[in-house]
Design a protein around this motif. Structure first.
Motif, PDB file in Angstrom:
ATOM      1  N   TRP A  70     -38.961  58.857 108.239  1.00  0.00           N
ATOM      2  CA  TRP A  70     -40.387  58.610 108.380  1.00  0.00           C
ATOM      3  C   TRP A  70     -41.170  59.019 107.141  1.00  0.00           C
ATOM      4  CZ3 TRP A  70     -41.502  63.860 108.680  1.00  0.00           C
ATOM      5  CH2 TRP A  70     -40.517  64.655 109.286  1.00  0.00           C
ATOM      6  N   ALA A 114     -34.689  46.025 112.878  1.00  0.00           N
ATOM      7  CA  ALA A 114     -35.400  47.235 112.443  1.00  0.00           C
ATOM      8  C   ALA A 114     -34.364  48.201 111.884  1.00  0.00           C
ATOM      9  CB  ALA A 114     -36.145  47.859 113.620  1.00  0.00           C
ATOM     10  N   ALA A 115     -34.827  49.105 111.028  1.00  0.00           N
ATOM     11  CA  ALA A 115     -33.884  50.019 110.382  1.00  0.00           C
ATOM     12  C   ALA A 115     -33.176  50.892 111.417  1.00  0.00           C
ATOM     13  CB  ALA A 115     -34.609  50.882 109.361  1.00  0.00           C
ATOM     14  N   GLY A 116     -33.926  51.359 112.419  1.00  0.00           N
ATOM     15  CA  GLY A 116     -33.317  52.141 113.487  1.00  0.00           C
ATOM     16  C   GLY A 116     -32.616  53.390 113.002  1.00  0.00           C
ATOM     17  N   LEU A 117     -33.200  54.050 112.016  1.00  0.00           N
ATOM     18  CA  LEU A 117     -32.624  55.322 111.561  1.00  0.00           C
ATOM     19  C   LEU A 117     -33.014  56.410 112.552  1.00  0.00           C
ATOM     20  CD1 LEU A 117     -33.725  54.861 107.859  1.00  0.00           C
ATOM     21  CD2 LEU A 117     -31.407  54.591 108.714  1.00  0.00           C
ATOM     22  N   TYR A 118     -32.136  57.389 112.729  1.00  0.00           N
ATOM     23  CA  TYR A 118     -32.469  58.476 113.646  1.00  0.00           C
ATOM     24  C   TYR A 118     -33.443  59.429 112.960  1.00  0.00           C
ATOM     25  CZ  TYR A 118     -28.512  56.934 116.455  1.00  0.00           C
ATOM     26  OH  TYR A 118     -27.661  56.203 117.217  1.00  0.00           O
ATOM     27  N   PRO A 119     -34.619  59.655 113.576  1.00  0.00           N
ATOM     28  CA  PRO A 119     -35.644  60.446 112.892  1.00  0.00           C
ATOM     29  C   PRO A 119     -35.268  61.913 112.720  1.00  0.00           C
ATOM     30  CG  PRO A 119     -36.319  59.916 115.142  1.00  0.00           C
ATOM     31  CD  PRO A 119     -35.069  59.136 114.868  1.00  0.00           C
ATOM     32  N   TRP A 120     -34.294  62.403 113.508  1.00  0.00           N
ATOM     33  CA  TRP A 120     -33.920  63.814 113.377  1.00  0.00           C
ATOM     34  C   TRP A 120     -32.873  64.027 112.298  1.00  0.00           C
ATOM     35  CZ3 TRP A 120     -33.244  60.962 117.849  1.00  0.00           C
ATOM     36  CH2 TRP A 120     -31.947  60.542 118.123  1.00  0.00           C
ATOM     37  N   ARG A 121     -32.406  62.950 111.678  1.00  0.00           N
ATOM     38  CA  ARG A 121     -31.442  63.080 110.594  1.00  0.00           C
ATOM     39  C   ARG A 121     -32.087  62.655 109.286  1.00  0.00           C
ATOM     40  NH1 ARG A 121     -25.675  62.475 111.231  1.00  0.00           N
ATOM     41  NH2 ARG A 121     -25.054  63.264 113.265  1.00  0.00           N
ATOM     42  N   LEU A 166     -23.690  59.393 109.661  1.00  0.00           N
ATOM     43  CA  LEU A 166     -23.456  59.242 111.100  1.00  0.00           C
ATOM     44  C   LEU A 166     -22.193  58.435 111.427  1.00  0.00           C
ATOM     45  CD1 LEU A 166     -24.641  59.586 114.062  1.00  0.00           C
ATOM     46  CD2 LEU A 166     -25.676  57.362 113.700  1.00  0.00           C
ATOM     47  N   TYR A 174     -36.553  62.493 105.101  1.00  0.00           N
ATOM     48  CA  TYR A 174     -36.436  61.978 106.461  1.00  0.00           C
ATOM     49  C   TYR A 174     -36.925  60.539 106.493  1.00  0.00           C
ATOM     50  CZ  TYR A 174     -35.006  66.440 108.206  1.00  0.00           C
ATOM     51  OH  TYR A 174     -34.278  67.563 108.441  1.00  0.00           O
TER      52      TYR A 174
END
Lengths: 259, 281
Positions: free
Chosen positions: A137, A88-95, A103, A135
């Motif tokens: 999402w 999964a991409a696993g990007l941090y949603p707050w960034r 990062l 973002y």
């Protein structure tokens, strides 16, 4: 310096579980050369992901030896020798997308200018220029996965470990990303280890295909691809392509014979 | 009789307006007007019933009288507000919440603390405030310091539990990712685990706002200087000055809602990325 990037000798990994030991990997011998695109293919439980995680020092082998760039996987990890792309991409949603790519650069202590330059470069490389301030999402699954590849490329490690990065995407997006990945590999000359369960994907991308079989996880066949480096999508209709795909399928079937 | 009819009329009119509003498409204005009209209707009915049924102001003063007292004793109410909310509740809130977050980080770092300190925390949370407050007043004196101490004890546990929970709310993949970057403990904490814990931390902060206000007011019942909302309420009850009690309740309601609203607003700006907040951007 030798051109062997990864060298596994008699590698084994046994998980101790309540139901007794599970042999995730057994007697695995493999050398990955500089600039190779190696695919690992096999049914689930064949240890392909485990093998990749051992290279990344995310799992510890219980038998045999493995070196990455001539050192232990742990030293290689500490030297930030590889970029890892997860299922999964696993990007941090707050960034933002840009923030996610920065990062690793922030953690590794790159200067601000350097961070901005590299972020812009890799975003261009995965064709996400202009999405830096969005973002995760707000983007489609395919774009998120491209961003996660950009994140793994940002610190310019020579080795790229990819664990079924396109497994969750639909066929059309997958074809497109495969094509882009090949171009990127050709341009950057990186060594790529790529886990997949799709035969066409493995054959299309790889210079070598490692067919694995389960219980215990082991290498059933290693196929050197005769396909040229330059591969348009329609190479998949060629006779050579179909022959390799057959050989991969045979290897997979042979591995399955014992259950 | 006229007042009673007025109550019925207020009820019918308020009902009519709101059901009409409800049939119109939802907009900022209608979403705002609905609750306001409901509140005004309740106050009007209250006023009419109290006057019409000739209810003693000791039992329930009419809203008009509460408003009048509120207006007439503004300086007094302001002094009580500063004493109780700003000095007692806010100080205790900030101290208690930050101590809880720091301890949560320590607990998360050293598992043996988790086994040792979490039970102590839940023990503290189980202590009845009316037992604890007199003791803390003895220890820290009559002024706001003892009230802040009561608030610290009250907000500490919910904050601690929420933060500990939040710090463990990261996926295996996200932690693996930090590992592939060879990121150390502190970098993982600041870049991954604290941001991921934010929704939990804000949950704790929101629960703690109401607890802080309750704690600061109730603690004043057990000794305080001659100011403060709790002090005023207990004195005025003794004097049967229920209008002043109600005025203090109005102050508490406004302060409590504003406090909660401010934290909720901060949450919205800081955790805009969380699925629970995204739709409200």
């Amino acid at each position: 310096m030798s051109d062997i990037v990864i060298s596994a000798k008699d590698l084994g990994l046994t998980f101790q579980t309540g139901d007794g030991p599970i042999h995730a990997l057994k007697d695995v011998n493999l050398d990955v050369r500089q600039g190779d695109f190696v695919s690992f293919i096999g049914p689930s439980g064949c240890g392909k992901t485990t093998f990749l995680r051992v290279m990344a020092d995310l799992e510890q082998p219980t038998a045999g030896t493995i070196t990455v760039n001539g050192t232990s996987p742990e030293e290689a990890r500490r030297a930030r020798a590889y970029g890892y792309v997860f299922q999964a991409a696993g990007l941090y949603p707050w960034r933002t997308i840009g923030g996610n790519i920065r990062l690793p650069l922030e953690i590794m202590g790159y200067s601000r200018d350097e961070q901005a330059r590299r972020t812009a470069d890799v975003l261009e490389l995965v064709e996400l220029g202009g999405f830096e301030k969005k973002y995760p999402w707000q983007l489609s699954g395919g774009m998120q996965q491209r961003a996660s590849i950009a994140r793994a490329l940002a610190f310019d490690a020579d080795l790229l470990l990819m664990d079924e990065p396109f497994g969750a995407l639909d066929e059309i997006v997958r074809d497109h990303l495969n094509e882009q990945l090949l171009k990127l590999w050709d341009r950057t000359g990186k060594t790529i280890c790529f886990v997949t369960h799709s035969i066409p994907e493995a054959v299309y991308l790889s210079t070598r295909i490692v067919v694995m079989s389960p219980r215990p996880g082991r290498i059933a066949d290693v196929i050197e691809s005769p396909l040229p480096r330059e591969r348009p999508l329609d190479i998949r209709d060629s006779r050579e392509f179909i022959e390799i795909a057959h050989r991969v399928r045979d290897g997979l079937r042979a591995g399955h014979g014992d259950d | 009789m006229g007042w009673l009819l007025g109550a019925v009329a207020a009820w019918l009119i308020g009902w009519q307006i709101n059901s009409r509003l409800a049939r119109r498409p939802l907009s900022r204005a209608t979403a705002f007007a609905g609750p306001v009209i409901f509140g005004l209707t309740v106050i009007l009915i209250w006023e009419c019933l109290v006057r019409g049924l000739d209810i003693s102001p000791v039992l329930l003063p009419p809203p008009s009288q509460i408003i009048q007292t509120f207006g007439a004793s503004l300086p007094l109410l302001w002094r009580d507000f500063v004493q109780t909310v700003v000095k007692g509740a806010l100080t205790g809130y900030v101290l208690g919440c930050s101590a809880a977050v720091l301890l949560a980080v320590a607990i998360d770092r050293f598992p043996f603390l988790k086994r040792g300190l979490l039970p102590v925390g839940s023990f503290m949370a189980a202590l009845p405030i009316i037992g604890l407050a007199p003791i803390l007043v003895m220890w820290f004196g009559f002024d706001w310091q003892s009230k802040a101490a009561v608030v610290v004890v009250m907000v500490f546990f919910p904050m601690l539990v929420n933060t500990v929970e939040g710090l463990s709310d990261t996926g295996a993949m996200q932690r693996d990712l930090m590992r592939t970057y060879a990121a150390g403990y502190w970098k993982t904490l600041f870049k991954l685990r604290l941001p991921a814990a934010m929704p939990f931390i804000f949950n704790g902060l929101k629960i703690a706002t109401t607890l802080a206000l309750i704690g600061a007011i109730v603690a004043e019942f057990f000794g305080s200087p001659t100011k403060g909302m709790g002090f005023r309420i207990s004195i005025s009850v003794g004097q049967l000055a229920m209008d002043l009690v109600w005025a203090e309740i109005v102050v508490a309601a406004i302060a409590g809602s504003a406090f909660y609203g401010a934290i909720a607003l901060l949450e919205k700006t800081l955790t805009f990325w969380h699925p629970s907040q995204r739709g409200r951007m």
